[in-house]
Write a protein that holds these residues in place. Structure first.
Motif, PDB file in Angstrom:
ATOM      1  N   THR A 130       8.304  31.320   5.136  1.00  0.00           N
ATOM      2  CA  THR A 130       8.469  31.669   3.721  1.00  0.00           C
ATOM      3  C   THR A 130       7.105  31.626   3.057  1.00  0.00           C
ATOM      4  O   THR A 130       6.419  30.604   3.095  1.00  0.00           O
ATOM      5  N   VAL A 131       6.710  32.737   2.461  1.00  0.00           N
ATOM      6  CA  VAL A 131       5.415  32.833   1.797  1.00  0.00           C
ATOM      7  C   VAL A 131       5.491  32.021   0.510  1.00  0.00           C
ATOM      8  O   VAL A 131       6.398  32.225  -0.305  1.00  0.00           O
ATOM      9  N   PRO A 132       4.539  31.089   0.325  1.00  0.00           N
ATOM     10  CA  PRO A 132       4.578  30.262  -0.892  1.00  0.00           C
ATOM     11  C   PRO A 132       4.418  31.078  -2.172  1.00  0.00           C
ATOM     12  O   PRO A 132       3.881  32.188  -2.162  1.00  0.00           O
ATOM     13  N   ASP A 141      -4.137  45.328  11.678  1.00  0.00           N
ATOM     14  CA  ASP A 141      -3.376  46.274  12.492  1.00  0.00           C
ATOM     15  C   ASP A 141      -3.632  46.077  13.984  1.00  0.00           C
ATOM     16  O   ASP A 141      -2.808  46.439  14.807  1.00  0.00           O
ATOM     17  N   ASN A 142      -4.756  45.494  14.346  1.00  0.00           N
ATOM     18  CA  ASN A 142      -5.104  45.235  15.737  1.00  0.00           C
ATOM     19  C   ASN A 142      -4.724  43.793  16.058  1.00  0.00           C
ATOM     20  O   ASN A 142      -5.571  42.921  16.191  1.00  0.00           O
ATOM     21  N   ARG A 143      -3.456  43.533  16.208  1.00  0.00           N
ATOM     22  CA  ARG A 143      -2.918  42.174  16.198  1.00  0.00           C
ATOM     23  C   ARG A 143      -3.125  41.381  17.477  1.00  0.00           C
ATOM     24  O   ARG A 143      -2.864  40.186  17.500  1.00  0.00           O
ATOM     25  N   LEU A 144      -3.588  42.005  18.527  1.00  0.00           N
ATOM     26  CA  LEU A 144      -3.810  41.280  19.771  1.00  0.00           C
ATOM     27  C   LEU A 144      -5.046  40.392  19.710  1.00  0.00           C
ATOM     28  O   LEU A 144      -5.125  39.389  20.403  1.00  0.00           O
ATOM     29  N   LYS A 145      -6.029  40.765  18.899  1.00  0.00           N
ATOM     30  CA  LYS A 145      -7.331  40.111  18.976  1.00  0.00           C
ATOM     31  C   LYS A 145      -7.884  39.624  17.644  1.00  0.00           C
ATOM     32  O   LYS A 145      -9.100  39.523  17.496  1.00  0.00           O
ATOM     33  N   ILE A 146      -7.055  39.346  16.671  1.00  0.00           N
ATOM     34  CA  ILE A 146      -7.603  39.047  15.350  1.00  0.00           C
ATOM     35  C   ILE A 146      -7.056  37.754  14.753  1.00  0.00           C
ATOM     36  O   ILE A 146      -6.044  37.229  15.191  1.00  0.00           O
ATOM     37  N   LYS A 147      -7.761  37.305  13.721  1.00  0.00           N
ATOM     38  CA  LYS A 147      -7.270  36.196  12.904  1.00  0.00           C
ATOM     39  C   LYS A 147      -6.682  36.779  11.631  1.00  0.00           C
ATOM     40  O   LYS A 147      -7.226  37.705  11.049  1.00  0.00           O
ATOM     41  N   ASP A 148      -5.545  36.214  11.238  1.00  0.00           N
ATOM     42  CA  ASP A 148      -4.917  36.621   9.984  1.00  0.00           C
ATOM     43  C   ASP A 148      -4.059  35.460   9.492  1.00  0.00           C
ATOM     44  O   ASP A 148      -4.274  34.325   9.900  1.00  0.00           O
ATOM     45  N   SER A 149      -3.092  35.726   8.639  1.00  0.00           N
ATOM     46  CA  SER A 149      -2.281  34.642   8.072  1.00  0.00           C
ATOM     47  C   SER A 149      -1.494  33.872   9.129  1.00  0.00           C
ATOM     48  O   SER A 149      -1.133  32.728   8.917  1.00  0.00           O
ATOM     49  N   ARG A 150      -1.252  34.475  10.283  1.00  0.00           N
ATOM     50  CA  ARG A 150      -0.500  33.815  11.346  1.00  0.00           C
ATOM     51  C   ARG A 150      -1.303  32.741  12.054  1.00  0.00           C
ATOM     52  O   ARG A 150      -0.749  31.760  12.537  1.00  0.00           O
ATOM     53  N   ASN A 151      -2.603  32.934  12.165  1.00  0.00           N
ATOM     54  CA  ASN A 151      -3.360  32.122  13.112  1.00  0.00           C
ATOM     55  C   ASN A 151      -4.763  31.747  12.643  1.00  0.00           C
ATOM     56  O   ASN A 151      -5.721  31.959  13.349  1.00  0.00           O
ATOM     57  N   LEU A 153      -6.273  32.171   9.163  1.00  0.00           N
ATOM     58  CA  LEU A 153      -6.737  32.504   7.815  1.00  0.00           C
ATOM     59  C   LEU A 153      -5.816  31.968   6.732  1.00  0.00           C
ATOM     60  O   LEU A 153      -6.245  31.765   5.605  1.00  0.00           O
ATOM     61  N   GLY A 154      -4.563  31.770   7.053  1.00  0.00           N
ATOM     62  CA  GLY A 154      -3.624  31.250   6.070  1.00  0.00           C
ATOM     63  C   GLY A 154      -3.229  32.269   5.018  1.00  0.00           C
ATOM     64  O   GLY A 154      -3.401  33.463   5.190  1.00  0.00           O
ATOM     65  N   TYR A 155      -2.708  31.772   3.924  1.00  0.00           N
ATOM     66  CA  TYR A 155      -2.254  32.617   2.823  1.00  0.00           C
ATOM     67  C   TYR A 155      -3.395  32.842   1.840  1.00  0.00           C
ATOM     68  O   TYR A 155      -4.352  32.077   1.806  1.00  0.00           O
ATOM     69  N   PHE A 156      -3.243  33.881   1.017  1.00  0.00           N
ATOM     70  CA  PHE A 156      -4.261  34.197   0.019  1.00  0.00           C
ATOM     71  C   PHE A 156      -3.619  34.357  -1.351  1.00  0.00           C
ATOM     72  O   PHE A 156      -2.502  34.829  -1.467  1.00  0.00           O
ATOM     73  N   THR A 157      -4.373  33.972  -2.371  1.00  0.00           N
ATOM     74  CA  THR A 157      -3.900  34.131  -3.750  1.00  0.00           C
ATOM     75  C   THR A 157      -4.362  35.481  -4.296  1.00  0.00           C
ATOM     76  O   THR A 157      -5.266  36.116  -3.744  1.00  0.00           O
ATOM     77  N   LYS A 158      -3.778  35.886  -5.386  1.00  0.00           N
ATOM     78  CA  LYS A 158      -4.156  37.130  -6.058  1.00  0.00           C
ATOM     79  C   LYS A 158      -5.633  37.101  -6.450  1.00  0.00           C
ATOM     80  O   LYS A 158      -6.332  38.106  -6.367  1.00  0.00           O
ATOM     81  N   GLU A 159      -6.125  35.940  -6.835  1.00  0.00           N
ATOM     82  CA  GLU A 159      -7.518  35.798  -7.252  1.00  0.00           C
ATOM     83  C   GLU A 159      -8.490  35.992  -6.089  1.00  0.00           C
ATOM     84  O   GLU A 159      -9.666  36.310  -6.303  1.00  0.00           O
ATOM     85  N   GLU A 160      -8.026  35.790  -4.867  1.00  0.00           N
ATOM     86  CA  GLU A 160      -8.887  35.971  -3.691  1.00  0.00           C
ATOM     87  C   GLU A 160      -8.907  37.423  -3.202  1.00  0.00           C
ATOM     88  O   GLU A 160      -9.668  37.756  -2.301  1.00  0.00           O
ATOM     89  N   ILE A 161      -8.086  38.269  -3.789  1.00  0.00           N
ATOM     90  CA  ILE A 161      -8.080  39.682  -3.422  1.00  0.00           C
ATOM     91  C   ILE A 161      -9.123  40.398  -4.270  1.00  0.00           C
ATOM     92  O   ILE A 161      -9.032  40.436  -5.489  1.00  0.00           O
ATOM     93  N   VAL A 162     -10.126  40.940  -3.588  1.00  0.00           N
ATOM     94  CA  VAL A 162     -11.248  41.603  -4.253  1.00  0.00           C
ATOM     95  C   VAL A 162     -10.837  42.977  -4.760  1.00  0.00           C
ATOM     96  O   VAL A 162     -11.231  43.396  -5.843  1.00  0.00           O
TER      97      VAL A 162
END
Length: 179
Positions: A130-132, A141-151, A153-162
């Motif tokens: 559940t997204v807080p 999109d290249n999910r085999l080799k990247i860091k993202d919210s799953r592994n 980087l975590g979640y991001f706030t609206k203020e962190e979106i450039v």
């Protein structure tokens, strides 16, 4: 060019000052170019492509599937918004479910095919997450080799979106909208 008077010099100085001021405001608050660094969004975006980023509509809500630039602790990231605040995100058998409903990801078809050829899934099973409140869940999109919210980087706030990616403008032979 010959300047005839002190008045002309002041006029040119004033014009240059205004031009630089306008350029600064536009670049800082409205639009900016960014360079894609890495393969996390391939094949949608490629490393070293230059993208045009819209900083203007950040007061509006973001859409699922939208490509955004996110301000990280040490660098900026290009990712796709997957989960909105309050969403429940689940990945099972390479199918994304949001709030219990299958969400199609047509932008992953090429990467899914490559993963199948390697005998694996593109996106490993996870969830239900559940997204807080006031946070966004993002993935590349290249999910085999990247860091993202799953592994990592975590979640991001609206203020962190450039900003929101609008289109690739370089190389010129690859000009296209980002989807």
């Amino acid at each position: 060019m010959k300047l005839n008077s002190n008045g002309e010099l002041k006029s040119w100085g004033k014009s240059l000052f205004i031009a630089f001021g306008v350029a600064f405001v536009v670049r800082t608050f409205l639009f900016a170019p960014y360079v894609v660094d890495g393969a996390s969004m391939e094949p949608t975006l490629h490393s070293q492509e230059k993208i045009f980023v819209n900083k203007l509509n950040l007061t509006d809500s973001f859409s699922r599937g939208e490509i955004v630039i996110i301000k990280g602790k040490e660098e900026n990231y290009v990712k796709r918004i997957i989960g909105l605040p309050g969403d429940t995100v689940l990945m099972k058998n390479d199918n994304l479910f949001i709030n219990g409903i299958l969400f199609k990801e047509p932008y992953l078809s090429q990467n899914r095919e490559l993963a199948k050829q390697m005998g694996s899934q593109l996106t490993g099973d996870f969830g239900a997450i559940t997204v807080p409140k006031n946070k966004f869940f993002v993935m590349g999109d290249n999910r085999l080799k990247i860091k993202d919210s799953r592994n990592g980087l975590g979640y991001f706030t609206k203020e962190e979106i450039v900003g929101q990616s609008e289109f690739v403008f370089f190389p010129f032979s690859q000009i296209r909208a980002t989807e």
